[in-house]
Enzyme design. Sequence first.
Site, short mmCIF file in Angstrom:
data_model
loop_
_atom_site.label_atom_id
_atom_site.label_comp_id
_atom_site.label_asym_id
_atom_site.label_seq_id
_atom_site.Cartn_x
_atom_site.Cartn_y
_atom_site.Cartn_z
N LEU A 1 0.87 -1.18 0.00
CA LEU A 1 0.00 0.00 0.00
C LEU A 1 0.90 1.22 0.00
O LEU A 1 1.93 1.25 0.68
CB LEU A 1 -0.91 0.02 1.24
CG LEU A 1 -2.11 -0.93 1.23
CD1 LEU A 1 -2.87 -0.81 2.56
CD2 LEU A 1 -3.03 -0.66 0.06
N ASP A 2 0.51 2.23 -0.76
CA ASP A 2 1.29 3.47 -0.82
C ASP A 2 1.43 4.08 0.57
O ASP A 2 0.62 3.84 1.47
CB ASP A 2 0.61 4.48 -1.75
CG ASP A 2 0.39 3.93 -3.15
OD1 ASP A 2 1.13 3.01 -3.55
OD2 ASP A 2 -0.54 4.42 -3.83
N TYR A 3 2.43 4.93 0.71
CA TYR A 3 2.73 5.59 1.98
C TYR A 3 1.50 6.30 2.54
O TYR A 3 1.21 6.22 3.74
CB TYR A 3 3.86 6.59 1.75
CG TYR A 3 4.31 7.35 2.98
CD1 TYR A 3 5.06 6.73 3.97
CD2 TYR A 3 4.00 8.70 3.14
CE1 TYR A 3 5.49 7.41 5.10
CE2 TYR A 3 4.42 9.41 4.26
CZ TYR A 3 5.16 8.76 5.23
OH TYR A 3 5.58 9.45 6.35
#
Length: 304
Positions: A168-170
């Site tokens: 998952l993206d930051y």
Amino acid sequence: MSTRGDDPRQRHCGGHARVQGASQHRAGRPDRPDRPGRAGGPARGPDPHPEDYEDGRDSLTDVPGGVRLQKVLAAAGVGSRRHCEEMIGAGRVEVDGEVVRRFGARVDPRRQVIRVDGRRIPASEDLVYVGLNKPAGVLTTMSDSRGRPTIADYLGDRAARLFHVGRLDYDTEGLILLMNDGELAHRLAHPRYGVLKTYLADVPGPLPRDLGRQLITGIRLSDGVASADRFRVVERAGSRALVEIALHEGRKHIVRRMLAEVGHPVSRLVRTQVGPVMLGSLRPGATRRLTAREIGDLYAAVGL
């Protein structure tokens, strides 16, 4: 899992009575010793009377030093030991593709594939399956040289034994699966198996009526066309809208890039589901063990 139909012990006893009655009419057949598969029985060889399997016998070879089947099921979270015995008696349990009705059957949960009602179960106690609600501002990695928060901070002493399924993206929140089952993790992350990931996205409105059609048909990005599998508008509130989008591929920032390309940049993104596993009410930063049913559904989703 719940049992089906009549008490399996009654069927078991009834089958035994039928076999006893039939044996009284078989002339010339000598009495036979206990069959293997019963506790303390001899090693199994070819069975010349397969019709007797209806009383609980089968052709599965017990594993020397193995674990009783009902104990394996109970340890996997299928149910209590007694409930697991009832499922075995009802013919709902398979080992390596064969229905087993013996309560005392001994198996090797590390090597053998065990299914209940057609679903594979995580039979080995060494396997761990966890869901994490990743907060925004956390890296999907186990360490960071710059000291930024990582998902390892939420896993405690389990971090060294687990690896994450995809990323998952930051700035993206929501469900991420972690496990030490390499084959399952690989298939879940691979687009070939088509496991859907579902997201809720907060975007600016108003939304065109054909937005869903555009996203499902495909959006041309710098690295190729990307398309959603499902799309729906969940809520419209003034100048904002909440939309749900599901897709099976996992290119970097794919949901944000798709929605930005059609003029609706995402301000908040939450992954709510991976295949059959839902985020539910899990609070940000919290983890939970996946249930035996969820793990079985994950196996089924990728053909294991």
